[in-house]
Enzyme design. Structure first.
Site, PDB file in Angstrom:
ATOM      1  N   SER A 138       2.837  -3.726  -4.199  1.00  0.00           N
ATOM      2  CA  SER A 138       1.817  -3.941  -3.172  1.00  0.00           C
ATOM      3  C   SER A 138       0.432  -3.787  -3.786  1.00  0.00           C
ATOM      4  O   SER A 138       0.245  -2.995  -4.725  1.00  0.00           O
ATOM      5  CB  SER A 138       1.981  -2.923  -2.043  1.00  0.00           C
ATOM      6  OG  SER A 138       0.851  -2.922  -1.188  1.00  0.00           O
ATOM      7  N   TYR A 151       2.429   5.558   0.883  1.00  0.00           N
ATOM      8  CA  TYR A 151       2.855   4.217   0.455  1.00  0.00           C
ATOM      9  C   TYR A 151       2.119   3.810  -0.813  1.00  0.00           C
ATOM     10  O   TYR A 151       2.724   3.329  -1.778  1.00  0.00           O
ATOM     11  CB  TYR A 151       2.571   3.235   1.590  1.00  0.00           C
ATOM     12  CG  TYR A 151       2.908   1.798   1.291  1.00  0.00           C
ATOM     13  CD1 TYR A 151       4.222   1.335   1.323  1.00  0.00           C
ATOM     14  CD2 TYR A 151       1.895   0.876   1.013  1.00  0.00           C
ATOM     15  CE1 TYR A 151       4.526   0.009   1.077  1.00  0.00           C
ATOM     16  CE2 TYR A 151       2.189  -0.450   0.762  1.00  0.00           C
ATOM     17  CZ  TYR A 151       3.505  -0.887   0.797  1.00  0.00           C
ATOM     18  OH  TYR A 151       3.792  -2.205   0.546  1.00  0.00           O
TER      19      TYR A 151
END
Length: 253
Positions: A138, A151
């Protein structure tokens, strides 16, 4: 011939979103595909549509992450390619993330890829055979928004793991890369926007207008790029963490 003809491909987290897109794309390029997921209905439907083998697994358990490779080898004799596509994006900032939430993110976003890679590379090295691995990362690995603290930490760890493992196994001819994807239009993102951000039915249109290319990232486009990295067409590239996004990190106005 397809780009992945005669390759056995395992896609972890393949029952929805980007993972499901990779399952479809890999099968379309001639691969024999195995994929994992937690939802049997979605998994069995995708298996029927693509001819792939669905293995139900909860990748938060490292034993099940390793076992996904074992099941693939049992079914097809080997694993040539691995894609780690499972992801958890539940929200948490530095101030409000609990130890339990932190551990959930690490389990899915970092520990599962680590132990799936461990098992896959073990099989490749034992057979003295080349292989390819693609991790779905990501752009949050660069820092991320405040509400994605655990995250972002996990995805940054995945980028480091990719480089470490690629370096360690370069002379085994095992190529390992990560694709850091940006904001992508998936069913999981739809659920996240509604659950955490109060989004309405028009959130996709509003989001698209805010992006440089006038749209969110598309699953089929990402899947095609992942298949390219898995295939011989991507040449010798390994240890790369590629930003697949329309925003330029480090750029300033």
């Amino acid at each position: 011939m397809g780009l992945l003809e005669d390759r056995v491909v395992l896609v972890n987290g393949g029952s929805q979103g980007v993972g499901a897109g990779v399952v479809r794309a890999a099968a379309g390029e001639g691969a024999t595909v195995v994929f994992t997921g937690r939802r049997p209905e979605a998994g069995e439907k995708l298996a029927a549509d693509t001819g792939a083998l669905f293995v139900r697994a909860d990748l938060a358990d490292p034993a099940q992450a390793r076992d996904s490779v074992v099941r693939t080898v049992e079914a097809h004799g080997r694993v040539d390619c691995l894609v780690n596509a499972a992801g958890l994006t539940s929200r948490g900032s530095l101030l409000d993330t609990t130890p339990e939430l932190f551990d959930q993110h690490m389990a899915i976003n970092l520990k599962a890829p680590f132990f799936a890679m461990q098992a896959a590379v073990t099989d490749m090295v034992a057979r003295k055979a080349p292989g390819t691995i693609v991790n779905i990362g990501s752009n949050c690995a660069h820092g991320g928004p405040p509400y994605l603290a655990p995250y972002s930490a996990a995805k940054a760890g995945l980028a480091g793991l990719t480089r470490n493992a690629a370096h360690a196994h370069r002379f085994d001819r095992i190529r390992i890369n990560t694709v850091n994807i940006g904001w992508t239009d998936t069913e999981g993102e739809d659920a996240t926007q509604r659950a955490f951000h109060g989004a309405g039915d028009d959130w996709r249109e509003q989001a698209a207008r805010s992006q440089p290319m006038g749209k969110l990232g598309q699953v089929d486009e990402i899947a095609a790029f992942v298949v390219f990295l898995l295939s011989d067409r991507s040449g010798v590239v390994t240890g790369s963490v590629i930003d697949w996004d329309q925003n330029v990190f480090g750029g300033q106005d």
